[in-house]
Motif scaffolding. Structure first.
Motif, short mmCIF file in Angstrom:
data_model
loop_
_atom_site.label_atom_id
_atom_site.label_comp_id
_atom_site.label_asym_id
_atom_site.label_seq_id
_atom_site.Cartn_x
_atom_site.Cartn_y
_atom_site.Cartn_z
N GLY A 86 57.21 13.30 52.45
CA GLY A 86 56.14 13.89 52.82
C GLY A 86 54.88 13.54 51.65
N LYS A 87 55.41 12.56 51.03
CA LYS A 87 54.38 12.66 49.58
C LYS A 87 53.12 11.79 50.07
CE LYS A 87 56.97 10.08 47.11
NZ LYS A 87 58.26 9.71 48.07
N THR A 88 53.40 10.62 50.90
CA THR A 88 52.19 9.89 51.33
C THR A 88 51.36 10.47 52.33
OG1 THR A 88 53.43 7.87 50.82
CG2 THR A 88 51.43 7.60 52.57
N THR A 89 51.98 11.20 53.40
CA THR A 89 51.27 11.95 54.48
C THR A 89 50.36 13.09 53.61
OG1 THR A 89 53.18 11.68 55.95
CG2 THR A 89 51.54 13.43 56.22
N THR A 90 50.97 13.75 52.60
CA THR A 90 49.97 14.68 51.96
C THR A 90 48.85 13.87 51.43
OG1 THR A 90 51.98 15.99 51.35
CG2 THR A 90 49.98 16.29 49.87
N GLY A 118 48.26 25.97 51.19
CA GLY A 118 48.78 25.92 52.42
C GLY A 118 48.80 24.93 53.27
N LEU A 119 48.47 23.58 53.00
CA LEU A 119 48.33 22.29 53.72
C LEU A 119 49.25 22.16 54.76
CD1 LEU A 119 46.11 20.11 54.40
CD2 LEU A 119 47.27 18.73 52.75
N LYS A 120 49.03 22.01 55.94
CA LYS A 120 50.09 21.61 57.02
C LYS A 120 49.71 20.26 57.47
CE LYS A 120 52.19 26.16 57.39
NZ LYS A 120 52.80 27.13 58.41
N LYS A 121 50.62 19.27 57.87
CA LYS A 121 50.26 18.43 58.87
C LYS A 121 51.42 18.00 59.92
CE LYS A 121 48.21 14.97 60.82
NZ LYS A 121 47.36 15.12 61.92
N TYR A 122 51.46 18.66 61.23
CA TYR A 122 52.45 18.17 61.96
C TYR A 122 52.04 16.98 63.10
CZ TYR A 122 54.07 23.02 60.40
OH TYR A 122 54.37 24.02 60.04
N PHE A 123 53.25 16.14 63.35
CA PHE A 123 52.86 15.25 64.27
C PHE A 123 53.63 15.64 65.55
CE2 PHE A 123 52.20 13.22 60.21
CZ PHE A 123 51.03 12.50 60.28
N VAL A 130 56.82 17.07 64.38
CA VAL A 130 57.36 16.50 62.91
C VAL A 130 56.63 17.17 61.83
CG1 VAL A 130 57.76 14.60 61.57
CG2 VAL A 130 58.25 14.46 63.83
N LYS A 131 57.32 18.26 61.31
CA LYS A 131 56.46 18.80 60.10
C LYS A 131 56.79 17.95 58.87
CE LYS A 131 57.85 23.35 62.27
NZ LYS A 131 58.58 24.65 61.97
N ALA A 132 55.74 17.03 58.71
CA ALA A 132 55.66 16.15 57.68
C ALA A 132 55.13 16.84 56.25
CB ALA A 132 54.77 15.10 58.03
N VAL A 133 54.17 17.77 56.62
CA VAL A 133 53.54 18.41 55.35
C VAL A 133 53.78 19.70 55.69
CG1 VAL A 133 51.82 18.71 53.77
CG2 VAL A 133 52.34 16.36 54.71
#
Length: 339
Positions: A70-74, A26-31, A45-48
């Motif tokens: 979002g590959k690199t951000t993951t 469930g990994l999330k990374k928002y900017f 920005v919902k990158a992941v």
């Protein structure tokens, strides 16, 4: 170690399984998007946006998708290089990466490494190659001082570099040689897990083959585990054991290489496969052309994020977000057509 009692955020915590070196749940990374006179947060920005997968030891997972998905951000979020995560779990050998102290994270850095996409900008132009490769080795005191030079020579030799290259600077090398330097820098710390962030996309095809073969040889020799990020499916097919397909921050399909190439399920995966060139001028290609452009990750569409470009879209796709379903053993897809 995580347990599966209760629920935190938008994911259910998982129990660690020691056959996996990495468990992402469930990994999330928002900017944040800031604007206005007071520079307040006005959006994200919902990158992941909820990525889940497990990676077995000594294997390679290919992560594919269009640019900006979002590959690199993951990869960077897994390594804790993109600031704090927004939500989810990242278990490395059973330890939550984001619960570690600064000292514990510093010790873990030697076990988790990254090979960057651009082999030129990721190398300091002011340091000779020997210093670039050995800087972190010296910082972490991995080998005695008396053995340092011999150790660096051995690492360089493993990556196809000669000892006399130590005193040269990055601008004196070709693109392929620079990528070998990047690989040597990562492997010098004796890691267990390496994120390969499109390591061959900037290279000629012949050099790509050399680097891919080198990575495969090093993996077999040192029992490495790779997360191989790429948009080239032919490269991913050559090196991967499992494949994850990303679209707009989500993992829309995941499974073994054989299952994904034999039976791509998601409409987006099918479109990607239809774009693979066939080296036969007489062969007819049934190209699936995706209409429209990728929606903004700052304002993704309601329901299935892919419905704006999907030829199989239904009314349900526009309103309800699909959930991950295991269609066959180990082969997962996020699509209403398989519910």
């Amino acid at each position: 170690m995580a347990d599966n009692k209760g629920k935190k955020g938008d994911y259910t915590p998982v129990v660690y399984d020691d056959q996996y070196i990495l468990m992402v749940n469930g990994l999330k990374k928002y900017f944040p998007i800031k604007g206005g006179m007071l520079n307040r947060v006005v959006g994200q920005v919902k990158a992941v946006d909820g990525v889940t997968f497990n990676l077995k030891r000594g294997t390679t997972m290919g992560l594919v998708g269009e640019s900006g998905c979002g590959k690199t951000t993951t990869g960077r979020t897994i390594l804790r290089l993109a600031g704090e995560k927004t939500d989810g779990q990242v278990l490395f050998n059973g330890r939550e990466v984001y619960d570690l102290s600064h000292k514990e994270m510093r010790d873990l850095r030697t076990k988790m490494q990254i090979i960057f996409q651009d082999p030129f900008s990721s190398l300091s132009p002011r340091l000779p190659v020997g210093e670039i490769i050995g800087e972190a080795v010296r910082e972490h005191n991995l080998v005695p001082k008396a053995e340092f030079n011999d150790y660096i020579d051995q690492v360089m030799d493993n990556c196809g570099l000669q000892p006399f290259h130590k005193d040269r600077y990055p601008h004196e090398f070709s693109g392929g040689q620079r990528q070998r330097i990047c690989i040597a820098r990562a492997l010098a710390l004796n890691p267990e897990f390496v994120v390969c962030d499109e390591p061959v996309s900037a290279l000629d095809v012949s050099i790509q083959a050399q680097i891919i073969n080198l990575l495969s040889e090093l993996q077999e020799k040192y029992k490495l585990t790779y997360l191989f990020i790429s948009h080239d499916l032919s490269v991913v097919e050559h090196i991967s054991d499992t494949i994850g397909v990303m679209y707009l921050g989500n993992l829309v399909e995941y499974g073994s290489k054989e299952d994904i190439f034999r039976n791509p399920l998601h409409p987006y995966t099918q479109a990607l496969f239809s774009a693979i060139p066939i080296p036969d001028p007489t062969a007819k290609m049934n190209r699936i052309v995706l209409e429209g452009s990728i929606p903004s990750p700052a304002n993704p569409p309601k329901g299935c994020k892919f419905h704006t470009r999907c030829r199989m879209c239904t009314q349900k796709c526009k309103e309800v977000a699909p959930v991950q379903k295991e269609v066959e053993p180990g082969h997962f897809v996020v699509c209403h057509n398989y519910e």
